[in-house]
Design an enzyme around this catalytic site. Structure first.
Site, PDB file in Angstrom:
ATOM      1  N   PHE A 139     -20.588 -20.086  24.645  1.00  0.00           N
ATOM      2  CA  PHE A 139     -20.922 -20.390  23.253  1.00  0.00           C
ATOM      3  C   PHE A 139     -22.050 -21.412  23.231  1.00  0.00           C
ATOM      4  O   PHE A 139     -21.909 -22.509  23.771  1.00  0.00           O
ATOM      5  CB  PHE A 139     -19.721 -20.930  22.471  1.00  0.00           C
ATOM      6  N   ASP A 224     -25.277 -26.763  29.215  1.00  0.00           N
ATOM      7  CA  ASP A 224     -24.933 -27.011  27.816  1.00  0.00           C
ATOM      8  C   ASP A 224     -23.726 -27.940  27.816  1.00  0.00           C
ATOM      9  O   ASP A 224     -22.592 -27.524  28.048  1.00  0.00           O
ATOM     10  CB  ASP A 224     -24.620 -25.684  27.109  1.00  0.00           C
ATOM     11  N   LYS A 253     -22.341 -32.837  19.721  1.00  0.00           N
ATOM     12  CA  LYS A 253     -20.999 -33.206  19.246  1.00  0.00           C
ATOM     13  C   LYS A 253     -20.581 -34.683  19.319  1.00  0.00           C
ATOM     14  O   LYS A 253     -20.623 -35.382  18.329  1.00  0.00           O
ATOM     15  CB  LYS A 253     -19.966 -32.313  19.935  1.00  0.00           C
TER      16      LYS A 253
HETATM   17  C1  LIG Z   1     -20.379 -26.550  19.387  1.00  0.00           C
HETATM   18  C2  LIG Z   1     -21.232 -26.061  20.480  1.00  0.00           C
HETATM   19  C3  LIG Z   1     -22.563 -25.691  20.258  1.00  0.00           C
HETATM   20  C4  LIG Z   1     -23.174 -25.643  18.877  1.00  0.00           C
HETATM   21  O1  LIG Z   1     -23.231 -26.889  18.287  1.00  0.00           O
HETATM   22  P1  LIG Z   1     -23.551 -27.026  16.713  1.00  0.00           P
HETATM   23  O2  LIG Z   1     -23.735 -28.494  16.524  1.00  0.00           O
HETATM   24  O3  LIG Z   1     -22.371 -26.469  15.980  1.00  0.00           O
HETATM   25  O4  LIG Z   1     -24.778 -26.249  16.457  1.00  0.00           O
HETATM   26  C5  LIG Z   1     -23.325 -25.334  21.346  1.00  0.00           C
HETATM   27  N1  LIG Z   1     -22.810 -25.332  22.588  1.00  0.00           N
HETATM   28  C6  LIG Z   1     -21.538 -25.680  22.832  1.00  0.00           C
HETATM   29  C7  LIG Z   1     -21.044 -25.679  24.239  1.00  0.00           C
HETATM   30  C8  LIG Z   1     -20.694 -26.047  21.799  1.00  0.00           C
HETATM   31  O5  LIG Z   1     -19.417 -26.338  22.036  1.00  0.00           O
END
Ligand SMILES: *Cc1c(COP(=O)(O)O)cnc(C)c1O
Length: 401
Positions: A139, A224, A253
């Site tokens: 994701f 990521d 986050k």
């Molecule tokens: C939540 C998340 C995203 C996206 O972040 P947003 O601030 O909602 O755009 C991207 N990568 C990972 C691993 C995430 O958990």
């Protein structure tokens, strides 16, 4: 103050229905606790999805925001911004990275990484190197570039054509990566622990080898760490568990305890790709968000804070494993630090509802997996409370074999 029902009705009438919301409105938070509009208290094992790592309204962050709010909220990146420079200084001091680009969310951080990877090779005359390899069940966000990197069909439905040049391979599978890498590969993007995909932890030997394969191929390695960053896994960044340094890492986050911020951080060599005009974000690195980020980092890096979170995570994982021994409905216990999950042999949404009724916020991903992302200040007593509650719910389940 409006009631839960009034707020829910307001949402239903006026807010786009993009979320299947749980029917309560949270109005106040302190530490590990939040309260809904009726005054009911919950222990939070969601943390705004790995955002409130320091708990709700951490005093140091609130104080920093209050102070900055009365001084300067926003100026353009046409000018120098001291809190931004200082946050970049801290992030680079505390990680492998040499330079930072600031934005406002996780998906934006990944967009920046994807664009940088392509431009990096373009500037070296390798214009055919545009492919990004990403992992099944990953994701990376909802904007088109990050969505195209997200290898889960359910998120793609109805949004095609996606951005071209993305290839998907199985996670934790070296042979698949070796087969997919080519002279067309610009970058490989990996979550060290897949979050939304069900809390799947990358193998240690796997990530080490991924790094080597990328380096041999000339492809950039992007971690990521949007969800795994800022202490979530018991280290400031999850890749520290592996002793593997990527070329780029994306963050968001937990970065500013609830104020919107994101970042792409990377080595000097990779980040040199970004020159005046190559990329931008109006709000990126604004003074308010950066002060919140600085205060967050200062708590996270305080004496024994992360070691404490790691120990609490190990305690929680042990309790979950004990639960698995008692309840065969639990198929697996996974995670790292305070990013934990149990996978059930059946849909888990009802358990989320029952926990809510009993005063615990938990989250369900991939239908059968319960994900636990408590604030890093969660106590053993609060964990015991949740475990007892889960045991009682699972024990009362008439469908249990
Ligand atoms: C939540 C998340 C995203 C996206 O972040 P947003 O601030 O909602 O755009 C991207 N990568 C990972 C691993 C995430 O958990």
């Amino acid at each position: 103050m409006n009631s839960n029902e009034e707020i829910i009705q307001l949402t239903d009438h006026h807010v786009a229905a993009t979320y299947g919301r749980i029917p309560i409105a949270l109005v106040r938070g302190k530490g590990t606790r939040v309260w809904d509009a009726s005054g009911k208290k919950y222990i939070d094992f969601v943390s705004g999805l790995a955002v409130n790592n320091l708990g709700h309204c951490p005093p140091a962050v609130v104080q920093a925001i209050r102070k900055q709010a009365g001084t300067l909220l926003h100026v353009s990146n046409l000018y120098h911004i001291e809190p931004q420079s200082r946050l970049a200084e801290e992030l680079t001091r505390l990680s492998f990275a040499d330079k930072v680009f600031f934005c406002n969310s996780g998906t934006e951080a990944n967009e920046a990484a994807i664009k940088l990877a392509r431009r990096y090779h373009h500037d070296r005359g390798e214009t055919g190197r545009h492919e990004i390899l990403s992992m099944h069940n990953s994701f990376h966000g909802r904007t088109l570039g990050s969505l195209s990197a997200t290898a889960q069909k359910k998120f793609h439905l109805g949004f095609k054509p996606l951005v071209p040049g993305f290839k998907y391979i199985p996670f934790n599978d070296l042979a698949a990566l070796e087969a997919a890498l080519s002279k067309k590969t610009a970058a490989v993007i990996i979550e060290p622990v897949q979050g939304e995909g069900g809390v799947h932890v990358a193998g240690k030997a796997y990530l080490k080898r991924v790094k080597k394969l990328c380096a041999e191929n000339g492809a950039l390695l992007i971690f990521d760490e949007v969800q795994t960053g800022f202490g979530r896994t018991g280290k400031l960044f999850a890749h520290e568990h592996y002793g593997v340094r990527p070329d780029l890492m994306t963050l968001a986050k937990g970065m500013a305890s609830g104020i919107a911020i994101g970042a792409l951080a990377g080595t000097a060599r990779a980040m040199a790709t970004f020159k005046p005009g190559t990329h931008a974000a109006t709000f990126g690195g604004n003074p308010l968000a950066c002060q919140a980020g600085l205060a967050t980092l200062s708590v996270l890096t305080g004496d024994n804070f992360l070691a404490g979170a790691a120990a609490t995570g190990a305690y929680f994982a042990d309790r979950l494993r004990e639960l698995k021994q008692k309840f065969p409905i639990i198929r697996d216990v996974r995670g790292l630090g305070l990013m934990l999950a149990i996978e059930l042999d059946r849909p888990a949404a009802e358990i989320v509802q029952e926990c809510l009724r009993r005063g615990y916020l938990i989250n369900c991903v991939q239908e059968k997996t319960l994900r636990f992302l408590p604030p890093l200040i969660i106590t053993r007593k609060e964990i015991d409370g949740l475990i007892k509650t889960l045991a009682s719910i699972l024990g009362a389940d008439p469908a249990r074999p």
